[in-house]
Scaffold this motif. Structure first.
Motif, short mmCIF file in Angstrom:
data_model
loop_
_atom_site.label_atom_id
_atom_site.label_comp_id
_atom_site.label_asym_id
_atom_site.label_seq_id
_atom_site.Cartn_x
_atom_site.Cartn_y
_atom_site.Cartn_z
N LEU A 1 2.14 6.96 4.49
CA LEU A 1 1.86 6.76 3.07
C LEU A 1 1.16 5.43 2.84
O LEU A 1 0.27 5.33 1.98
N SER A 2 1.51 4.41 3.61
CA SER A 2 0.83 3.13 3.49
C SER A 2 -0.62 3.24 3.93
O SER A 2 -1.52 2.66 3.32
N PHE A 3 -0.88 3.99 5.00
CA PHE A 3 -2.25 4.19 5.47
C PHE A 3 -3.07 4.95 4.43
O PHE A 3 -4.22 4.60 4.15
N ILE A 4 -2.48 5.98 3.85
CA ILE A 4 -3.16 6.74 2.80
C ILE A 4 -3.45 5.82 1.61
O ILE A 4 -4.51 5.90 0.98
N GLY A 5 -2.53 4.91 1.32
CA GLY A 5 -2.74 3.94 0.25
C GLY A 5 -3.90 3.01 0.54
O GLY A 5 -4.69 2.69 -0.36
N VAL A 6 -4.03 2.56 1.79
CA VAL A 6 -5.16 1.70 2.17
C VAL A 6 -6.47 2.46 1.97
O VAL A 6 -7.42 1.93 1.40
N VAL A 7 -6.52 3.70 2.44
CA VAL A 7 -7.73 4.51 2.30
C VAL A 7 -8.05 4.73 0.82
O VAL A 7 -9.22 4.64 0.42
N ALA A 8 -7.04 4.99 0.01
CA ALA A 8 -7.27 5.23 -1.41
C ALA A 8 -7.78 3.97 -2.12
O ALA A 8 -8.70 4.05 -2.94
N VAL A 9 -7.21 2.82 -1.78
CA VAL A 9 -7.65 1.57 -2.42
C VAL A 9 -9.08 1.24 -1.99
O VAL A 9 -9.91 0.86 -2.84
N ILE A 10 -9.39 1.38 -0.72
CA ILE A 10 -10.75 1.12 -0.25
C ILE A 10 -11.73 2.09 -0.90
O ILE A 10 -12.81 1.70 -1.35
N PHE B 1 0.80 -1.22 0.00
CA PHE B 1 0.00 0.00 0.00
C PHE B 1 0.83 1.28 0.00
O PHE B 1 0.28 2.38 -0.05
N PHE B 2 2.16 1.16 0.04
CA PHE B 2 3.02 2.35 0.00
C PHE B 2 2.85 3.09 -1.32
O PHE B 2 2.69 4.31 -1.34
N TRP B 3 2.87 2.36 -2.43
CA TRP B 3 2.86 3.01 -3.75
C TRP B 3 1.55 3.71 -4.08
O TRP B 3 1.58 4.83 -4.62
N PRO B 4 0.38 3.12 -3.77
CA PRO B 4 -0.85 3.91 -3.99
C PRO B 4 -0.88 5.17 -3.13
O PRO B 4 -1.31 6.23 -3.60
N GLY B 5 -0.40 5.07 -1.89
CA GLY B 5 -0.34 6.25 -1.03
C GLY B 5 0.63 7.29 -1.55
O GLY B 5 0.36 8.49 -1.52
N TRP B 6 1.76 6.82 -2.06
CA TRP B 6 2.76 7.72 -2.63
C TRP B 6 2.17 8.46 -3.82
O TRP B 6 2.34 9.67 -3.96
N LEU B 7 1.43 7.73 -4.67
CA LEU B 7 0.83 8.35 -5.85
C LEU B 7 -0.23 9.38 -5.47
O LEU B 7 -0.28 10.48 -6.05
N VAL B 8 -1.05 9.08 -4.47
CA VAL B 8 -2.09 10.01 -4.03
C VAL B 8 -1.47 11.29 -3.49
O VAL B 8 -1.89 12.40 -3.84
N VAL B 9 -0.45 11.16 -2.66
CA VAL B 9 0.20 12.35 -2.09
C VAL B 9 0.90 13.15 -3.18
O VAL B 9 0.86 14.38 -3.17
N LYS B 10 1.53 12.47 -4.14
CA LYS B 10 2.15 13.18 -5.26
C LYS B 10 1.13 13.99 -6.05
O LYS B 10 1.37 15.13 -6.43
N MET B 11 -0.05 13.40 -6.29
CA MET B 11 -1.08 14.10 -7.06
C MET B 11 -1.67 15.27 -6.26
O MET B 11 -1.91 16.33 -6.83
N ILE B 12 -1.89 15.08 -4.98
CA ILE B 12 -2.48 16.15 -4.15
C ILE B 12 -1.53 17.33 -4.02
O ILE B 12 -1.96 18.48 -4.04
#
Length: 78
Positions: free
Chosen positions: A58-67, A25-36
């Motif tokens: 970033l992993s937590f943000i990735g979990v939230v983004a995937v859900i 879940f690091f990479w989805p979180g990384w992508l979301v923060v990069k876009m924001i």
């Protein structure tokens, strides 16, 4: 350092699954923060160079983004 203290309390299979989930879940979180932040943060692309708090955040943000993406897909699929 926080994860190291937690690792001492966990059994090896539990720690391995925790580490795998953080990596997944690091990479989805990384992508979301990069876009924001329009590409400004996070500065490090390597999880090994990041602080553990940043890595977990970033992993937590990735979990939230995937859900959120799964909920949105299920809503639109109806």
């Amino acid at each position: 350092m926080h994860i190291e203290r937690q690792a001492r309390k966990l059994s090896p299979p539990t720690f391995a699954s925790l580490a795998a989930a953080l990596d997944l879940f690091f990479w989805p979180g990384w992508l979301v923060v990069k876009m924001i932040t329009f590409g400004r943060y996070p500065r490090s692309i390597h999880p090994a160079k990041a602080d553990w708090l940043d890595y977990e955040l970033l992993s937590f943000i990735g979990v939230v983004a995937v859900i959120g993406a799964l909920v949105l897909a299920a809503y639109l699929w109806r």
